[in-house]
Enzyme design. Structure first.
Site, mmCIF file in Angstrom:
data_model
loop_
_atom_site.group_PDB
_atom_site.id
_atom_site.type_symbol
_atom_site.label_atom_id
_atom_site.label_comp_id
_atom_site.label_asym_id
_atom_site.label_seq_id
_atom_site.Cartn_x
_atom_site.Cartn_y
_atom_site.Cartn_z
ATOM 1 N N LYS A 91 0.803 -1.221 0.000
ATOM 2 C CA LYS A 91 0.000 0.000 0.000
ATOM 3 C C LYS A 91 0.845 1.286 0.000
ATOM 4 O O LYS A 91 0.460 2.290 -0.579
ATOM 5 C CB LYS A 91 -0.934 0.023 1.221
ATOM 6 C CG LYS A 91 -1.949 -1.098 1.283
ATOM 7 C CD LYS A 91 -3.059 -0.878 0.305
ATOM 8 C CE LYS A 91 -4.276 -1.780 0.427
ATOM 9 N NZ LYS A 91 -4.165 -3.121 0.950
ATOM 10 N N GLU A 113 -10.148 5.628 2.781
ATOM 11 C CA GLU A 113 -11.028 4.562 3.262
ATOM 12 C C GLU A 113 -10.127 3.394 3.621
ATOM 13 O O GLU A 113 -9.038 3.256 3.070
ATOM 14 C CB GLU A 113 -12.023 4.138 2.168
ATOM 15 C CG GLU A 113 -11.478 3.131 1.141
ATOM 16 C CD GLU A 113 -10.378 3.676 0.237
ATOM 17 O OE1 GLU A 113 -10.277 4.903 0.090
ATOM 18 O OE2 GLU A 113 -9.604 2.861 -0.326
ATOM 19 N N SER A 391 1.921 -9.828 -1.133
ATOM 20 C CA SER A 391 1.505 -8.425 -0.979
ATOM 21 C C SER A 391 1.714 -7.860 0.421
ATOM 22 O O SER A 391 1.874 -6.656 0.586
ATOM 23 C CB SER A 391 0.046 -8.270 -1.394
ATOM 24 O OG SER A 391 -0.785 -9.168 -0.680
HETATM 25 C C1 LIG Z 1 -5.117 -4.227 0.805
HETATM 26 C C2 LIG Z 1 -4.416 -5.491 0.620
HETATM 27 C C3 LIG Z 1 -4.715 -6.358 -0.458
HETATM 28 C C4 LIG Z 1 -5.849 -6.131 -1.411
HETATM 29 O O1 LIG Z 1 -5.781 -4.965 -2.161
HETATM 30 P P1 LIG Z 1 -5.386 -4.957 -3.692
HETATM 31 O O2 LIG Z 1 -5.733 -3.576 -4.123
HETATM 32 O O3 LIG Z 1 -6.215 -6.005 -4.374
HETATM 33 O O4 LIG Z 1 -3.944 -5.246 -3.789
HETATM 34 C C5 LIG Z 1 -3.949 -7.492 -0.621
HETATM 35 N N1 LIG Z 1 -2.953 -7.798 0.238
HETATM 36 C C6 LIG Z 1 -2.647 -7.004 1.288
HETATM 37 C C7 LIG Z 1 -1.540 -7.417 2.185
HETATM 38 C C8 LIG Z 1 -3.363 -5.828 1.506
HETATM 39 O O5 LIG Z 1 -3.052 -5.057 2.559
#
Ligand SMILES: *Cc1c(COP(=O)(O)O)cnc(C)c1O
Length: 402
Positions: A91, A113, A391
């Site tokens: 993020k 948000e 992610s």
């Molecule tokens: C917010 C989040 C996601 C999902 O958001 P995307 O916009 O689909 O990437 C996925 N993994 C983590 C660790 C997140 O914090």
């Protein structure tokens, strides 16, 4: 060659665009104008690069997960380690980009948000860094589920505003944030956390997150002297997946697989699989696939991973699905929990429950390999080189999984 989507009104084929109240058009135009100007500005790009490197910790490693590869019988699985970034997820790539933009535009306040609180924390972090006022909208339900992130945001100097409408989750928080922005647009910038929303957000957030795929592409070329066979990433709104996919758009030998949350099962109705089982509709200012009833009312989403618990998805993914550039699949809460445990035990890496969906898919795809009745994206050849976007890290999820 670059892919030249979206067009200059933000259309990805029939998806995207702007479906917003008249009062926001001026703000969106102003934002688009400033963004496309700065995108070409070398000093801006260097400043952002500096923060991404020295503050957030880029480039992130591309790690060859040998134990996982051996266990799943897939030649090489590389993990793109976004979990190692400051604040613990991808993020921050986007919030750093947008906060710099907000400062250049002379805004004194940012709003966001948040669902799991990861985007809220990443926004509160950059607001602290640049001395901006910050309000984060969060569903009351999520405030209970993610209390640690609420404390982090408060410590960073942000206000967390509880949203009590609808299902008290991410969708309602985004609706409230859009409402705030309409009223306070003069001095406020709205930092959307994923590749959704009205133009220019899907394109802008994609560009900021594309650093993931650009790095991964040059890292794999260095390590393997060739491109990967598969890219795999979880899809909530779709920003980590699009960040990985987009720089490979024209590499047609590279298959892309987006993994959505099947929650308690696609047939249960309790899931967040907007691409796998949704239909085209309008949500939060853009046209894309979403979960809706026959009257166009948005349905409630469900996922064990709060970051995937959203009934819509960014329009570029709906477009990739339509032109069959990417394949989308879904795995259940239970499968994701197995993925969460597997990666922790076998590699010593505790993934976010969101990212664990991508791990779970690989596990499943390995098993389905010999079954020819499954479609292309559902099988993975054992001689493949795979890049999986990890992610985020899973510290936030320990209480959900035990
Ligand atoms: C917010 C989040 C996601 C999902 O958001 P995307 O916009 O689909 O990437 C996925 N993994 C983590 C660790 C997140 O914090």
């Amino acid at each position: 060659m670059k892919n030249n989507i979206p067009d200059n009104l933000g259309h990805f084929g029939k998806f995207g665009g702007r479906f917003v109240p008249e009062t926001l058009i001026y703000a969106l135009d102003e934002l688009a104008k400033e963004y496309f100007k700065l995108k070409k500005d070398k000093a801006f790009r260097q400043e952002l690069f500096g923060y991404l490197s020295d503050y957030a910790g880029r480039p992130t490693p591309l790690y060859l997960a040998k134990n996982l590869s051996r266990y799943l019988g897939i030649k090489k699985i590389y993990l793109k380690r976004e979990d190692l970034l400051h604040t613990g997820a991808h993020k921050i790539n986007n919030t750093l980009g947008q906060v710099l933009l907000a400062v250049k535009m002379g805004k004194q306040r940012v709003i966001a948000e948040t669902g799991a609180g990861q985007h809220g924390v990443a926004t509160a972090t950059v607001a602290a860094l640049f001395g901006l006022e910050c309000d984060v909208y969060m569903g009351e339900e999520d405030i209970h589920r993610q209390s640690l992130n609420v404390l982090r945001m408060k410590l960073l100097g942000s206000r967390v505003i509880p949203v009590k409408s609808g299902t008290c989750t991410l969708k309602d928080a985004m609706t409230e944030a859009l409402r705030d922005w309409v009223t306070n647009v003069r001095h406020t910038h709205y930092i959307i956390g994923t590749v959704a929303g009205p133009h220019p957000y899907p394109e802008m957030v994609r560009d900021f997150q594309s650093v993931i795929g650009k790095e991964a592409r040059s890292q794999i070329l260095k390590k393997e002297k060739r491109l990967p066979d598969y890219l795999v990433a979880c899809v909530g709104g779709g920003s980590n997946a699009m960040g990985l996919f987009h720089p490979f758009f024209n590499d047609l030998s590279v298959q892309m697989v987006g993994v959505e949350a099947a929650g308690l099962g696609l047939l249960s109705g309790k899931h967040s699989a907007s691409l796998v089982s949704g239909t085209p509709g309008v949500l939060h200012g853009a046209k894309s696939d979403c979960l809706q009833d026959k009257f166009g009312q948005i349905k409630n989403a469900h996922s064990i991973a709060a970051g995937l618990d959203y009934p819509g998805v960014g329009p570029e993914h709906a477009y990739y699905k339509e032109i069959q550039r990417a394949t989308y699949v879904a795995v259940t809460d239970k499968e994701a929990l197995d993925g969460f445990k597997l990666l922790s035990e076998i590699e010593g890496i505790i993934p976010a429950l969101e990212s664990a969906h991508a791990i779970a898919y690989l596990k499943k795809a390995g098993k389905l390999r010999k079954n020819a009745s499954h479609s292309r994206g559902e099988r993975i050849n054992k001689n493949s080189v795979v890049i999986l976007c990890l992610s985020g890290r899973g510290d936030k999820d320990l209480h959900e999984s035990y």
